[in-house]
Design a protein around this motif. Structure first.
Motif, PDB file in Angstrom:
ATOM      1  N   LYS A   1     -30.525   4.181   9.562  1.00 42.69           N
ATOM      2  CA  LYS A   1     -31.261   3.289  10.449  1.00 42.69           C
ATOM      3  C   LYS A   1     -31.052   1.834  10.051  1.00 42.69           C
ATOM      4  O   LYS A   1     -30.840   0.963  10.906  1.00 42.69           O
ATOM      5  CB  LYS A   1     -32.754   3.639  10.411  1.00 42.69           C
ATOM      6  CG  LYS A   1     -33.590   2.815  11.389  1.00 42.69           C
ATOM      7  CD  LYS A   1     -33.164   3.059  12.830  1.00 42.69           C
ATOM      8  CE  LYS A   1     -34.051   2.304  13.801  1.00 42.69           C
ATOM      9  NZ  LYS A   1     -33.602   2.468  15.203  1.00 42.69           N
ATOM     10  N   VAL A   2     -31.096   1.583   8.746  1.00 41.86           N
ATOM     11  CA  VAL A   2     -30.896   0.214   8.259  1.00 41.86           C
ATOM     12  C   VAL A   2     -29.487  -0.263   8.589  1.00 41.86           C
ATOM     13  O   VAL A   2     -29.288  -1.397   9.049  1.00 41.86           O
ATOM     14  CB  VAL A   2     -31.152   0.131   6.740  1.00 41.86           C
ATOM     15  CG1 VAL A   2     -30.743  -1.237   6.198  1.00 41.86           C
ATOM     16  CG2 VAL A   2     -32.621   0.393   6.438  1.00 41.86           C
ATOM     17  N   ALA A   3     -28.500   0.605   8.356  1.00 45.63           N
ATOM     18  CA  ALA A   3     -27.111   0.237   8.634  1.00 45.63           C
ATOM     19  C   ALA A   3     -26.896  -0.017  10.120  1.00 45.63           C
ATOM     20  O   ALA A   3     -26.263  -1.007  10.513  1.00 45.63           O
ATOM     21  CB  ALA A   3     -26.175   1.341   8.152  1.00 45.63           C
ATOM     22  N   GLU A   4     -27.426   0.870  10.946  1.00 44.04           N
ATOM     23  CA  GLU A   4     -27.255   0.732  12.394  1.00 44.04           C
ATOM     24  C   GLU A   4     -27.888  -0.564  12.898  1.00 44.04           C
ATOM     25  O   GLU A   4     -27.294  -1.298  13.700  1.00 44.04           O
ATOM     26  CB  GLU A   4     -27.881   1.933  13.098  1.00 44.04           C
ATOM     27  CG  GLU A   4     -27.608   1.990  14.585  1.00 44.04           C
ATOM     28  CD  GLU A   4     -28.113   3.285  15.211  1.00 44.04           C
ATOM     29  OE1 GLU A   4     -27.711   3.568  16.354  1.00 44.04           O
ATOM     30  OE2 GLU A   4     -28.898   4.005  14.559  1.00 44.04           O
ATOM     31  N   THR A   5     -29.094  -0.863  12.406  1.00 43.20           N
ATOM     32  CA  THR A   5     -29.786  -2.086  12.809  1.00 43.20           C
ATOM     33  C   THR A   5     -29.046  -3.323  12.322  1.00 43.20           C
ATOM     34  O   THR A   5     -28.888  -4.308  13.059  1.00 43.20           O
ATOM     35  CB  THR A   5     -31.224  -2.095  12.261  1.00 43.20           C
ATOM     36  OG1 THR A   5     -31.933  -0.964  12.772  1.00 43.20           O
ATOM     37  CG2 THR A   5     -31.951  -3.372  12.658  1.00 43.20           C
ATOM     38  N   SER A   6     -28.570  -3.271  11.079  1.00 44.69           N
ATOM     39  CA  SER A   6     -27.856  -4.404  10.503  1.00 44.69           C
ATOM     40  C   SER A   6     -26.594  -4.718  11.291  1.00 44.69           C
ATOM     41  O   SER A   6     -26.334  -5.874  11.654  1.00 44.69           O
ATOM     42  CB  SER A   6     -27.503  -4.104   9.043  1.00 44.69           C
ATOM     43  OG  SER A   6     -26.743  -5.157   8.478  1.00 44.69           O
TER      44      SER A   6
ATOM     45  N   GLU B   1     -23.852   7.758   0.591  1.00 46.12           N
ATOM     46  CA  GLU B   1     -24.998   7.933   1.461  1.00 46.12           C
ATOM     47  C   GLU B   1     -25.692   6.598   1.713  1.00 46.12           C
ATOM     48  O   GLU B   1     -25.939   5.828   0.801  1.00 46.12           O
ATOM     49  CB  GLU B   1     -25.973   8.941   0.853  1.00 46.12           C
ATOM     50  CG  GLU B   1     -25.411  10.353   0.820  1.00 46.12           C
ATOM     51  CD  GLU B   1     -26.474  11.380   0.490  1.00 46.12           C
ATOM     52  OE1 GLU B   1     -27.589  11.274   1.037  1.00 46.12           O
ATOM     53  OE2 GLU B   1     -26.183  12.267  -0.313  1.00 46.12           O
ATOM     54  N   ILE B   2     -25.986   6.342   2.973  1.00 48.80           N
ATOM     55  CA  ILE B   2     -26.622   5.086   3.346  1.00 48.80           C
ATOM     56  C   ILE B   2     -27.869   5.382   4.164  1.00 48.80           C
ATOM     57  O   ILE B   2     -28.047   6.482   4.678  1.00 48.80           O
ATOM     58  CB  ILE B   2     -25.675   4.197   4.184  1.00 48.80           C
ATOM     59  CG1 ILE B   2     -25.259   4.925   5.479  1.00 48.80           C
ATOM     60  CG2 ILE B   2     -24.461   3.782   3.379  1.00 48.80           C
ATOM     61  CD1 ILE B   2     -24.461   4.064   6.434  1.00 48.80           C
TER      62      ILE B   2
ATOM     63  N   ILE C   1     -18.375   3.460  -1.919  1.00 51.28           N
ATOM     64  CA  ILE C   1     -18.619   4.471  -0.891  1.00 51.28           C
ATOM     65  C   ILE C   1     -18.077   5.830  -1.310  1.00 51.28           C
ATOM     66  O   ILE C   1     -18.719   6.862  -1.137  1.00 51.28           O
ATOM     67  CB  ILE C   1     -17.980   4.040   0.445  1.00 51.28           C
ATOM     68  CG1 ILE C   1     -18.653   2.760   0.951  1.00 51.28           C
ATOM     69  CG2 ILE C   1     -18.102   5.148   1.491  1.00 51.28           C
ATOM     70  CD1 ILE C   1     -17.985   2.173   2.172  1.00 51.28           C
ATOM     71  N   ARG C   2     -16.889   5.812  -1.904  1.00 51.10           N
ATOM     72  CA  ARG C   2     -16.151   7.057  -2.158  1.00 51.10           C
ATOM     73  C   ARG C   2     -16.723   7.881  -3.302  1.00 51.10           C
ATOM     74  O   ARG C   2     -16.725   9.109  -3.262  1.00 51.10           O
ATOM     75  CB  ARG C   2     -14.694   6.692  -2.470  1.00 51.10           C
ATOM     76  CG  ARG C   2     -13.786   7.882  -2.748  1.00 51.10           C
ATOM     77  CD  ARG C   2     -13.214   8.447  -1.466  1.00 51.10           C
ATOM     78  NE  ARG C   2     -12.127   9.353  -1.745  1.00 51.10           N
ATOM     79  CZ  ARG C   2     -12.261  10.658  -1.935  1.00 51.10           C
ATOM     80  NH1 ARG C   2     -13.435  11.211  -1.892  1.00 51.10           N
ATOM     81  NH2 ARG C   2     -11.220  11.419  -2.163  1.00 51.10           N
TER      82      ARG C   2
ATOM     83  N   ALA D   1     -20.673   8.737   8.125  1.00 50.42           N
ATOM     84  CA  ALA D   1     -21.795   8.798   7.186  1.00 50.42           C
ATOM     85  C   ALA D   1     -22.639  10.038   7.437  1.00 50.42           C
ATOM     86  O   ALA D   1     -23.064  10.720   6.495  1.00 50.42           O
ATOM     87  CB  ALA D   1     -22.650   7.538   7.309  1.00 50.42           C
ATOM     88  N   ASP D   2     -22.879  10.351   8.705  1.00 51.49           N
ATOM     89  CA  ASP D   2     -23.655  11.548   9.048  1.00 51.49           C
ATOM     90  C   ASP D   2     -22.961  12.811   8.552  1.00 51.49           C
ATOM     91  O   ASP D   2     -23.609  13.767   8.116  1.00 51.49           O
ATOM     92  CB  ASP D   2     -23.845  11.636  10.564  1.00 51.49           C
ATOM     93  CG  ASP D   2     -24.811  10.575  11.093  1.00 51.49           C
ATOM     94  OD1 ASP D   2     -25.585  10.028  10.286  1.00 51.49           O
ATOM     95  OD2 ASP D   2     -24.772  10.297  12.309  1.00 51.49           O
ATOM     96  N   ALA D   3     -21.629  12.810   8.627  1.00 52.60           N
ATOM     97  CA  ALA D   3     -20.847  13.977   8.213  1.00 52.60           C
ATOM     98  C   ALA D   3     -20.552  13.976   6.715  1.00 52.60           C
ATOM     99  O   ALA D   3     -19.926  14.903   6.208  1.00 52.60           O
ATOM    100  CB  ALA D   3     -19.534  14.013   8.991  1.00 52.60           C
TER     101      ALA D   3
END
Length: 215
Positions: free
Chosen positions: A171-176, A167-168, A161-162, A118-120
């Motif tokens: 922080k929300v994704a990581e916490t979830s 883009e997500i 996604i594709r 996601a970062d890339a």
């Protein structure tokens, strides 16, 4: 790449599924049986049978005079698929949690890959790891029917996604994901299931009137 004779149809189906989810074939792209058969070193009949199975799982669609193409889906359909996926994952987690008590390292590795992709902005890679992570959880339930139903919704997840919605909120994704994995690791299937359902609802695409096209 030659396909082995044993279980040819299944191997062709798996190869085509992987190619579609990886973005090798785009939504709306025509899948030509003869061309695929030559690429895979198998018969046109085996490819035709595999495509019929993919049509049953809604990955492709066949129309008169146009042949078989990768399916194009609209936003409402994707939103419905995310809601259904959340319910299936909630059901799966109730029994899957026992398989992950004190053992979520593989899941944690997939989460790291999702966030890195996601970062890339590598959306195909992100989609692949999202698929792998959630499939691992559903498969751990041991319910083959539940897994088949879940897999039938994989294409909608890939499209979300594709094609422009990759883009997500990191922080929300990581916490979830951290909360989901923590619940699984302590064997709390009810909590993990609720969190998975909330995750699916949170990351469904926003409602839009226009269809999504891969063109």
């Amino acid at each position: 790449m030659a396909v082995k004779k044993a279980s040819v149809r299944d191997q062709v189906r798996r190869t085509l599924t992987e190619r579609i989810l990886a973005g090798h074939y785009q939504p709306g792209e025509r899948l030509i049986e003869l061309q695929i058969a030559r690429e895979l070193g198998t018969s046109q009949g085996s490819v035709r049978e595999a495509l019929r199975e993919l049509e049953a799982t809604h990955l492709v669609e066949t129309t008169p005079h146009r042949g078989t193409r990768v399916r194009i889906v609209g936003v409402p359909e994707i939103r419905e698929a995310y809601a259904a996926r959340g319910l299936l994952e909630q059901a799966a987690a109730t029994t899957a949690a026992a398989a992950f008590v004190n053992g979520v390292d593989e899941l944690r590795a997939e989460v790291a890959c999702i966030l890195r992709a996601a970062d890339a902005k590598d959306y195909p890679d992100q989609a692949a790891h999202v698929y792998t992570l959630h499939r691992m959880i559903v498969a751990a339930s041991g319910n083959a029917t539940l897994l088949r139903l879940w897999e039938s919704l994989a294409f909608e997840t890939w499209v979300r996604i594709r094609l422009g919605w990759g883009e997500i909120n990191r922080k929300v994704a990581e916490t979830s994901y951290a909360r989901i994995l923590a619940a699984l690791e302590r064997g709390d299937g009810v909590a993990a299931g609720q969190l998975l359902r909330e995750h699916a609802e949170a990351f469904a695409p926003p409602a839009e009137p226009t269809p999504v096209s891969g063109a």
